[in-house]
Motif scaffolding. Structure first.
Motif, PDB file in Angstrom:
ATOM      1  N   ASP A 828       0.824  -1.223   0.000  1.00 22.07           N
ATOM      2  CA  ASP A 828       0.000   0.000   0.000  1.00 22.07           C
ATOM      3  C   ASP A 828       0.851   1.262   0.000  1.00 22.07           C
ATOM      4  N   TYR A 829       2.050   1.175  -0.541  1.00 19.94           N
ATOM      5  CA  TYR A 829       2.944   2.328  -0.672  1.00 19.94           C
ATOM      6  C   TYR A 829       3.178   3.011   0.671  1.00 19.94           C
ATOM      7  N   LYS A 830       3.340   2.227   1.746  1.00 19.66           N
ATOM      8  CA  LYS A 830       3.580   2.817   3.062  1.00 19.66           C
ATOM      9  C   LYS A 830       5.026   3.318   3.149  1.00 19.66           C
ATOM     10  N   PHE A 831       5.178   4.475   3.763  1.00 16.15           N
ATOM     11  CA  PHE A 831       6.455   5.180   3.735  1.00 16.15           C
ATOM     12  C   PHE A 831       7.607   4.345   4.302  1.00 16.15           C
ATOM     13  N   GLN A 832       7.466   3.888   5.531  1.00 17.82           N
ATOM     14  CA  GLN A 832       8.562   3.129   6.132  1.00 17.82           C
ATOM     15  C   GLN A 832       8.849   1.862   5.345  1.00 17.82           C
ATOM     16  N   ASP A 833       7.798   1.213   4.872  1.00 16.65           N
ATOM     17  CA  ASP A 833       7.993  -0.017   4.108  1.00 16.65           C
ATOM     18  C   ASP A 833       8.761   0.258   2.822  1.00 16.65           C
ATOM     19  N   LEU A 834       8.486   1.389   2.165  1.00 18.73           N
ATOM     20  CA  LEU A 834       9.223   1.749   0.953  1.00 18.73           C
ATOM     21  C   LEU A 834      10.692   1.995   1.268  1.00 18.73           C
ATOM     22  N   ILE A 835      10.955   2.667   2.380  1.00 16.62           N
ATOM     23  CA  ILE A 835      12.345   2.936   2.758  1.00 16.62           C
ATOM     24  C   ILE A 835      13.080   1.630   3.036  1.00 16.62           C
ATOM     25  N   ILE A 836      12.409   0.678   3.669  1.00 19.28           N
ATOM     26  CA  ILE A 836      13.024  -0.627   3.933  1.00 19.28           C
ATOM     27  C   ILE A 836      13.296  -1.357   2.624  1.00 19.28           C
ATOM     28  N   LEU A 837      12.341  -1.333   1.700  1.00 21.30           N
ATOM     29  CA  LEU A 837      12.551  -1.960   0.393  1.00 21.30           C
ATOM     30  C   LEU A 837      13.751  -1.361  -0.314  1.00 21.30           C
ATOM     31  N   ILE A 838      13.894  -0.044  -0.238  1.00 21.39           N
ATOM     32  CA  ILE A 838      15.036   0.619  -0.875  1.00 21.39           C
ATOM     33  C   ILE A 838      16.341   0.173  -0.222  1.00 21.39           C
ATOM     34  N   CYS A 839      16.369   0.138   1.106  1.00 19.77           N
ATOM     35  CA  CYS A 839      17.605  -0.228   1.809  1.00 19.77           C
ATOM     36  C   CYS A 839      17.990  -1.688   1.590  1.00 19.77           C
ATOM     37  N   ASN A 840      17.029  -2.523   1.225  1.00 23.35           N
ATOM     38  CA  ASN A 840      17.334  -3.923   0.923  1.00 23.35           C
ATOM     39  C   ASN A 840      17.473  -4.179  -0.572  1.00 23.35           C
ATOM     40  N   SER A 841      17.392  -3.143  -1.390  1.00 25.56           N
ATOM     41  CA  SER A 841      17.499  -3.328  -2.838  1.00 25.56           C
ATOM     42  C   SER A 841      18.959  -3.478  -3.259  1.00 25.56           C
ATOM     43  N   LYS A 842      19.166  -4.140  -4.369  1.00 27.89           N
ATOM     44  CA  LYS A 842      20.527  -4.312  -4.892  1.00 27.89           C
ATOM     45  C   LYS A 842      21.146  -2.977  -5.275  1.00 27.89           C
ATOM     46  N   THR A 843      20.320  -2.071  -5.751  1.00 28.44           N
ATOM     47  CA  THR A 843      20.834  -0.755  -6.148  1.00 28.44           C
ATOM     48  C   THR A 843      21.431  -0.034  -4.947  1.00 28.44           C
ATOM     49  N   PHE A 844      20.750  -0.056  -3.818  1.00 23.55           N
ATOM     50  CA  PHE A 844      21.250   0.612  -2.622  1.00 23.55           C
ATOM     51  C   PHE A 844      22.439  -0.128  -2.038  1.00 23.55           C
ATOM     52  N   ARG A 845      22.365  -1.437  -1.983  1.00 25.69           N
ATOM     53  CA  ARG A 845      23.418  -2.238  -1.350  1.00 25.69           C
ATOM     54  C   ARG A 845      24.643  -2.385  -2.240  1.00 25.69           C
ATOM     55  N   GLY A 846      24.509  -2.053  -3.538  1.00 26.19           N
ATOM     56  CA  GLY A 846      25.646  -2.159  -4.454  1.00 26.19           C
ATOM     57  C   GLY A 846      25.970  -3.572  -4.842  1.00 26.19           C
ATOM     58  N   GLU A 847      24.944  -4.426  -4.889  1.00 21.20           N
ATOM     59  CA  GLU A 847      25.188  -5.845  -5.218  1.00 21.20           C
ATOM     60  C   GLU A 847      24.959  -6.096  -6.694  1.00 21.20           C
TER      61      GLU A 847
END
Length: 847
Positions: A828-847
């Motif tokens: 449901d596009y919840k703010f904290q959940d989106l931030i968590i998804l970003i922090c676990n994404s390959k783009t953010f983690r550099g994987e």
């Protein structure tokens, strides 16, 4: 046909590439078949669509929007024109193209073209050159530098004003490698700051002299108005606390402690009085340029029958000292002044003085001591030069241990032996000249603070442990704008941080921390381009109550200095609102409309919301009559995108397109006339802003851009230049008089005059691109929430991701963003959940 010629070269290029592929040059037979299928689909679906709906306006000569179809080819898979195809995709997906008035394609035909572009772009992104996304070195922004120093040494020092200003671009973030470069002049400033930091952090062994100041006040002169122990909004007397408490003796570094015994005289119905202390130059002079810094604010609720003692602490370095005068060639000592300020504001400060009808602070005494020496040396010193038997038994080994521990925190990773030895050699060089270990360590550690490993963001080198420390820094600079804390360091050192569940737990912990307010402020201010708010000159004659003005003397009519203004509150309102959505883990769609506003008393009075007291901003539940909710009705947005005299639909449309929908709106060409210039005399007789814009669009140079912009700005016309809902306007040709005491007597009389001439309903009707009709901001919000919610969510995701990784996103990030959108939609596009998804994404983690 001409279009066939345009695309023929692309087709031949792709066929040549396919022959190479078939010959075993690269890829497989399956890949070749896929490319052939895409080429066939281009010929069958895309090319006829472009010929029918695009070529007439976007031909090579004088193309509309400066975009020629000839720039495109069927060889999209090569990446030669991906940016152009991405623009086509955005315009088709939004329904802006083909524009209203042109023959419209069948929905299935548009969907087929959109699907072809998306398919080919996904193919190209999946086969992209990973080196194109390699991280670039970028220094800490001033905001990050200030916070990092604070968390490294354990207290706040105001350093930003000593640094070169970071660049500012509307709707963009300044933490990218392209903007965060380092020049020789900047290095000199950083070295100056580093030495100042270490001079404050490391103290000398002997206790310093403590400077004390005490001032007592008596309730004399009550028969003449305010007493000599009172601080009012107005009417303060000489020698009262409001004139300031002068400090003749103080040190240049160290922590101070100010204590004050005070109470409040609160008229019936008023619950509290905000009393702020500032320190620096004296401000009871006829000048608006004196330098001060806040000490702190207390909210007084206690009566004079029960005075209370309040304590403030801070660093003396953060407060400007006024240079002493030169008398007979001799420089007198510098001075400082502590000034209490009554910040009560019920929105009526310009309505005339009512000294005794307003709340007043009563101060019995104020005392100050500096530096605080309850424990010596202080904790911030012993965190660096810690107790160890090595100091006596092996002084050089002790220095090595100090360097190793300090550098690990400064570098946000363990320092290598070679790095430690390099600075040990620097210590050896300077120790002979500085006379004591403390002095030599100040200089050595100042050199650490100008090293690239401190000044630049942490990038992993070799090894998994290095990647853990890099991730710790990425998380902390994203969500705190500062270095990792002990818990992040320990998780990185134990090799646990890269676990997705651990990242989620850490993100939620970090967002609950007070330091996340720095992230929200920095992120929202740049994303929403809030700095414009304070640059718009508000028309004092038309809006005499908006700001608090000097009522008499040489500076009559200028803004009262040294106190928070409604503009400050509006900026804080928007930042606090975004922060509240994140705290609640609310949907990002609440940015468009919400059931609460983030208000304090001055803002509530401004917007017409009853029942809010005090200067502290907090969530306030809204009713159906309040005409508020979400960002679109907030003063920071409406004033910042206006003229200060009237609303400006184009400015507001650009803001909506850029900040909320994520479109890049090009700046108008230099030779395009201003809105009124393009219609000449007709501007004086135009019935509505809608008519004015229609006439403006008749200019050939203005039509294309305004056809896409105007419909988004017209619904904002129901909100005036200072952000208030205003459904009525004067009749055409009416000249609105500014406030005049001779004509209107007081502000109530002026409001009655305005009500008498505002008799015509605002025309806020428009048709959005795609032909959707809306009437006013309420219907625009409904349209956005029902028809553009995925685009709004995508924009927020792209903004958060770009800010988090410190670079602008490109078409190469399209797949990563698409995955985040898909996962975010399920939540449901919840703010904290989106931030968590970003922090676990390959783009953010550099994987």
């Amino acid at each position: 046909m001409l279009i066939d010629c345009w695309f023929g070269s692309g087709r031949r290029w792709l066929l040549t590439r396919l022959l190479l592929l078939v010959s075993g040059f690269c890829f497989t037979a399956d890949t070749v078949a896929e490319d052939l299928d895409r080429l066939d689909a281009f010929d069958a679906k895309v090319l006829p669509f472009l010929q029918t709906h695009c070529v007439r306006c976007h031909r090579p000569k004088n193309p509309k929007g400066e975009f020629a179809i000839s720039r495109l080819s069927g060889a999209l898979a090569s990446g030669s024109d991906v940016d152009d195809w991405e623009l086509v995709l955005e315009r088709l997906s939004s329904g802006e193209m083909p524009p209203e008035g042109e023959p419209q394609p069948m929905k299935a035909a548009t969907e087929a073209v959109v699907e072809w572009i998306e398919t080919v772009m996904r193919h190209h992104v999946s086969a992209r050159d990973q080196s194109a996304l390699a991280p670039h070195s970028r220094r800490l922004t001033n905001f990050e530098y200030q916070n990092t120093i604070r968390d490294l040494i354990g207290f706040e020092l105001n350093l930003i004003d000593r640094l070169s200003k970071d660049p500012v671009k509307p709707y963009q973030f300044n933490n990218t490698a392209a903007l965060m470069r380092l020049g020789p002049e900047q290095v000199n400033r950083y070295l100056e700051c580093a030495r100042l930091v270490m001079a404050s952090a490391i103290v000398d062994p002997q206790k310093p002299i403590v400077h004390r100041t005490y001032r007592e006040f008596k309730p004399h002169g009550i028969d003449k108005g305010l007493g000599l122990d009172e601080v009012g909004v107005w009417g303060n007397r000489r020698h009262s606390p409001a004139t300031g408490i002068g400090l003749k003796e103080f040190c240049s570094t160290g922590e101070y402690r100010i204590r004050m015994k005070a109470a409040a005289i609160l008229p019936p119905g008023i619950e509290e009085l905000p009393l702020r202390l500032v320190m620096g130059f004296g401000i009871n002079v006829n000048s608006a340029t004196e330098q001060i810094e806040p000490v702190g604010t207390v909210r007084l609720r206690n009566s004079p029958d029960s005075p209370q003692v309040f304590e403030f602490r801070g660093r003396i370095e953060n407060h400007p000292a006024k240079p002493g005068r030169v008398v007979k060639g001799k420089q007198l000592p510098a001075s400082m002044t502590i000034t209490p300020q009554n910040l009560y504001d019920d929105g009526t400060l310009n309505d005339g003085r009512r000294d005794l009808a307003m709340p007043r602070a009563m101060i019995e005494w104020i005392e100050m001591e500096v530096p605080v020496v309850d424990v010596w040396p202080p904790e911030h010193h012993t965190q660096i030069l810690f107790d160890s038997p090595l100091r006596e038994s092996d002084p050089r080994g002790y220095v090595r241990a100090v360097l190793k521990r300090f550098m690990a925190r400064a570098y946000r990773r363990p320092a290598s032996q070679a790095e430690v030895e390099r600075f040990l050699a620097i210590y050896d060089l300077v120790s002979a000249d500085f006379g004591s270990m403390e002095a030599a360590m100040r200089e050595t550690l100042a050199m650490v603070l100008v090293s690239p490993q401190f000044m630049y963001h942490t990038v992993a080198t070799v090894g998994e442990s290095s990647q853990d420390y890099e991730l710790a820094s990425k998380l902390s600079y994203f969500l705190w704008g500062s270095m990792p804390d002990r818990e992040l360091f320990e998780l990185a050192g134990d090799g646990k941080l890269r676990k997705r569940a651990v990242v989620e737990q850490q993100v939620r912990r970090m967002l609950a921390d007070q330091r996340s307010k720095d992230f929200v402020d920095n992120f929202a201010t740049q994303w929403l381009s809030l700095r414009k708010l304070k640059t718009v000159p508000v028309n004092r004659d038309l809006f005499p109550r908006f700001l608090y003005y000097v009522s008499a003397g040489e500076r009559r009519g200028t803004e009262v200095p040294y106190r928070p203004t409604i503009r400050d509150h509006m900026h804080a309102e928007t930042v606090g609102f975004v922060g509240e959505l994140i705290r609640r883990n609310a949907s990002v769609l609440d940015l468009i409309d919400s059931d609460f506003a983030f208000l304090n008393q001055p803002l509530a009075v401004h917007y017409g919301v009853a029942g809010v007291q005090g200067d502290v901003l907090r969530p306030v539940t809204l009713g159906s009559t309040h005409r508020l909710g979400g960002l679109l009705t907030q003063g920071s947005i409406l004033i910042g995108n206006g003229t200060g005299t009237a609303p400006h639909p184009i400015y507001r449309a650009v803001w909506l397109r850029e900040a909320i929908l994520g479109d890049a709106v090009p700046a108008p060409p230099a030779d395009v006339p201003a809105l009124t210039e393009s219609v000449g005399e007709s501007a004086e007789t135009a019935l509505t802003i809608v008519e004015l814009l229609q006439q403006h669009r008749q200019q050939e140079s203005c039509h294309d851009c305004h056809a896409r912009l105007d419909p988004w700005g017209i619904p904002f016309e129901q909100y005036n230049a200072i952000g208030r809902f205003q459904p009525l306007v004067p009749k055409p040709g009416t000249r609105v008089s500014g406030f005049s005491r001779q004509s209107h007597h007081d502000l109530a009389g002026y409001n009655a005059y305005l009500a008498s001439i505002h008799t015509v309903a605002v025309d806020a009707k428009t048709r959005l691109p795609g032909g959707f009709p809306v009437d006013g901001l309420r219907e625009l919000k409904d349209y956005l929430l029902h028809n553009r919610k995925d685009e709004i969510a995508e924009n927020v995701i792209r903004r958060l991701l770009g800010y988090a990784i410190g670079r602008e996103l490109t078409w190469r990030d399209r797949l990563a963003v698409a995955k985040l959108i898909e996962s975010g939609k399920q939540r449901d596009y919840k703010f904290q959940d989106l931030i968590i998804l970003i922090c676990n994404s390959k783009t953010f983690r550099g994987e």
